[in-house]
Design a protein around this motif. Structure first.
Motif, PDB file in Angstrom:
ATOM      1  N   SER A  86       0.704  -1.288  -0.202  1.00  0.00           N
ATOM      2  CA  SER A  86       0.317   0.427   0.515  1.00  0.00           C
ATOM      3  C   SER A  86       0.954   1.513  -0.549  1.00  0.00           C
ATOM      4  N   VAL A  87       0.806   2.192   0.028  1.00  0.00           N
ATOM      5  CA  VAL A  87       1.043   3.861  -0.099  1.00  0.00           C
ATOM      6  C   VAL A  87       0.052   4.309   0.572  1.00  0.00           C
ATOM      7  N   ARG A  88       1.026   5.502   1.408  1.00  0.00           N
ATOM      8  CA  ARG A  88       0.145   6.133   2.415  1.00  0.00           C
ATOM      9  C   ARG A  88       0.088   7.608   1.282  1.00  0.00           C
ATOM     10  N   ILE A  89      -1.381   8.199   1.446  1.00  0.00           N
ATOM     11  CA  ILE A  89      -1.786   9.055   0.258  1.00  0.00           C
ATOM     12  C   ILE A  89      -0.823  10.523  -0.089  1.00  0.00           C
ATOM     13  N   ASP A  90       0.358  10.041   1.040  1.00  0.00           N
ATOM     14  CA  ASP A  90       0.997  11.356   0.996  1.00  0.00           C
ATOM     15  C   ASP A  90       2.367  11.145  -0.006  1.00  0.00           C
ATOM     16  N   LEU A  97       3.867   4.724  -9.099  1.00  0.00           N
ATOM     17  CA  LEU A  97       4.263   3.890 -10.109  1.00  0.00           C
ATOM     18  C   LEU A  97       4.944   2.699 -10.322  1.00  0.00           C
ATOM     19  N   LYS A  98       6.068   3.093  -9.704  1.00  0.00           N
ATOM     20  CA  LYS A  98       7.446   1.534  -8.677  1.00  0.00           C
ATOM     21  C   LYS A  98       6.072   0.326  -8.171  1.00  0.00           C
ATOM     22  N   LEU A  99       4.774   0.680  -7.837  1.00  0.00           N
ATOM     23  CA  LEU A  99       4.098  -0.484  -7.466  1.00  0.00           C
ATOM     24  C   LEU A  99       2.796  -0.863  -8.276  1.00  0.00           C
ATOM     25  N   VAL A 100       2.154   0.181  -9.635  1.00  0.00           N
ATOM     26  CA  VAL A 100       1.231   0.587  -9.930  1.00  0.00           C
ATOM     27  C   VAL A 100       1.768  -0.547 -11.159  1.00  0.00           C
ATOM     28  N   GLN A 101       3.051  -1.267 -11.429  1.00  0.00           N
ATOM     29  CA  GLN A 101       3.745  -1.288 -12.087  1.00  0.00           C
ATOM     30  C   GLN A 101       3.988  -3.127 -12.329  1.00  0.00           C
ATOM     31  N   THR A 102       3.215  -3.559 -11.174  1.00  0.00           N
ATOM     32  CA  THR A 102       3.372  -5.318 -10.908  1.00  0.00           C
ATOM     33  C   THR A 102       1.867  -5.051  -9.774  1.00  0.00           C
ATOM     34  N   GLN A 103       1.465  -4.297  -9.934  1.00  0.00           N
ATOM     35  CA  GLN A 103      -0.348  -4.278  -9.041  1.00  0.00           C
ATOM     36  C   GLN A 103      -1.230  -4.184  -9.780  1.00  0.00           C
ATOM     37  N   GLY A 117      -9.003   3.991   0.332  1.00  0.00           N
ATOM     38  CA  GLY A 117      -8.744   3.695  -1.337  1.00  0.00           C
ATOM     39  C   GLY A 117      -8.384   3.205  -1.783  1.00  0.00           C
ATOM     40  N   ILE A 118      -8.680   3.582  -3.472  1.00  0.00           N
ATOM     41  CA  ILE A 118      -7.184   2.158  -4.373  1.00  0.00           C
ATOM     42  C   ILE A 118      -7.780   3.558  -5.639  1.00  0.00           C
ATOM     43  N   VAL A 119      -5.827   3.448  -5.884  1.00  0.00           N
ATOM     44  CA  VAL A 119      -6.144   3.706  -7.897  1.00  0.00           C
ATOM     45  C   VAL A 119      -5.953   2.800  -8.109  1.00  0.00           C
ATOM     46  N   ARG A 120      -6.315   2.932  -9.080  1.00  0.00           N
ATOM     47  CA  ARG A 120      -6.391   1.537  -9.894  1.00  0.00           C
ATOM     48  C   ARG A 120      -5.040   2.333 -11.191  1.00  0.00           C
ATOM     49  N   ARG A 121      -4.746   0.796 -11.950  1.00  0.00           N
ATOM     50  CA  ARG A 121      -3.141   1.067 -12.383  1.00  0.00           C
ATOM     51  C   ARG A 121      -4.077   1.493 -14.238  1.00  0.00           C
ATOM     52  N   SER A 122      -4.937   1.349 -14.691  1.00  0.00           N
ATOM     53  CA  SER A 122      -5.375   1.918 -15.558  1.00  0.00           C
ATOM     54  C   SER A 122      -5.623   3.513 -15.404  1.00  0.00           C
ATOM     55  N   GLU A 123      -5.908   3.954 -14.414  1.00  0.00           N
ATOM     56  CA  GLU A 123      -6.254   5.624 -14.373  1.00  0.00           C
ATOM     57  C   GLU A 123      -4.539   6.535 -14.110  1.00  0.00           C
ATOM     58  N   VAL A 124      -3.753   5.802 -14.036  1.00  0.00           N
ATOM     59  CA  VAL A 124      -2.402   6.044 -13.964  1.00  0.00           C
ATOM     60  C   VAL A 124      -2.327   5.765 -15.337  1.00  0.00           C
ATOM     61  N   ILE A 125      -1.852   4.415 -15.783  1.00  0.00           N
ATOM     62  CA  ILE A 125      -1.570   4.895 -17.298  1.00  0.00           C
ATOM     63  C   ILE A 125      -2.115   5.433 -18.369  1.00  0.00           C
ATOM     64  N   ASP A 126      -3.861   5.486 -17.971  1.00  0.00           N
ATOM     65  CA  ASP A 126      -4.649   6.860 -18.831  1.00  0.00           C
ATOM     66  C   ASP A 126      -3.560   8.335 -18.470  1.00  0.00           C
TER      67      ASP A 126
END
Length: 140
Positions: A86-90, A97-103, A117-126
């Motif tokens: 997980s990551v902290r909100i701050d 980006l390091k985490l969204v590469q593999t999750q 909450g969550i951050v979806r990989r697809s949102e970051v890629i978009d």
């Protein structure tokens, strides 16, 4: 960029607890068509992410557990093959980006480690694709 920009809040995220039965887990995952779901402790802290693979390996390695008996077993019995971070909100975008590469998604927690909450990989890629397109157009 602040990662809160990408946050899908907890109230919009399907979450499970370690006491959720395997049958309930399978039914929720099937209903929502999810391959992975965050698991939260009773106090709201992030426990990890259960995946289809975790369930598959658990059923394979425990022949006494079947779909018919899945209501008698809880998620607390299932070992997680991967420890999704997980990551902290701050956190920084670099951390995200390091985490969204593999999750598929990254769980976000507040400063008391409560899941928010969550951050979806697809949102970051978009977002990154839009930035790349904007940069390419500016270079012309």
């Amino acid at each position: 960029m602040n990662i809160a920009f990408f946050l899908l809040p907890k109230r919009e995220v399907v979450c499970l607890t370690p006491t959720t039965t395997l049958r309930q887990t399978l039914e929720k995952m099937e209903h929502h068509r999810y391959t992975a779901v965050p698991v939260l402790h009773e106090d709201g802290t992030y426990a990890g992410t259960i995946t289809e693979g975790d369930l598959l390996w658990y059923f394979k390695n425990n022949s006494q557990v079947t779909f018919e008996t899945a209501h008698r077993h809880s998620l607390s019995e299932v070992p997680l093959r991967l420890q999704h971070q997980s990551v902290r909100i701050d956190a920084t975008m670099e951390d995200l980006l390091k985490l969204v590469q593999t999750q598929n998604f990254v769980a976000v927690v507040d400063d008391t480690d409560r899941f928010i909450g969550i951050v979806r990989r697809s949102e970051v890629i978009d977002y990154c694709a839009k930035l790349a397109l904007k940069d390419a157009q500016a270079a012309r």
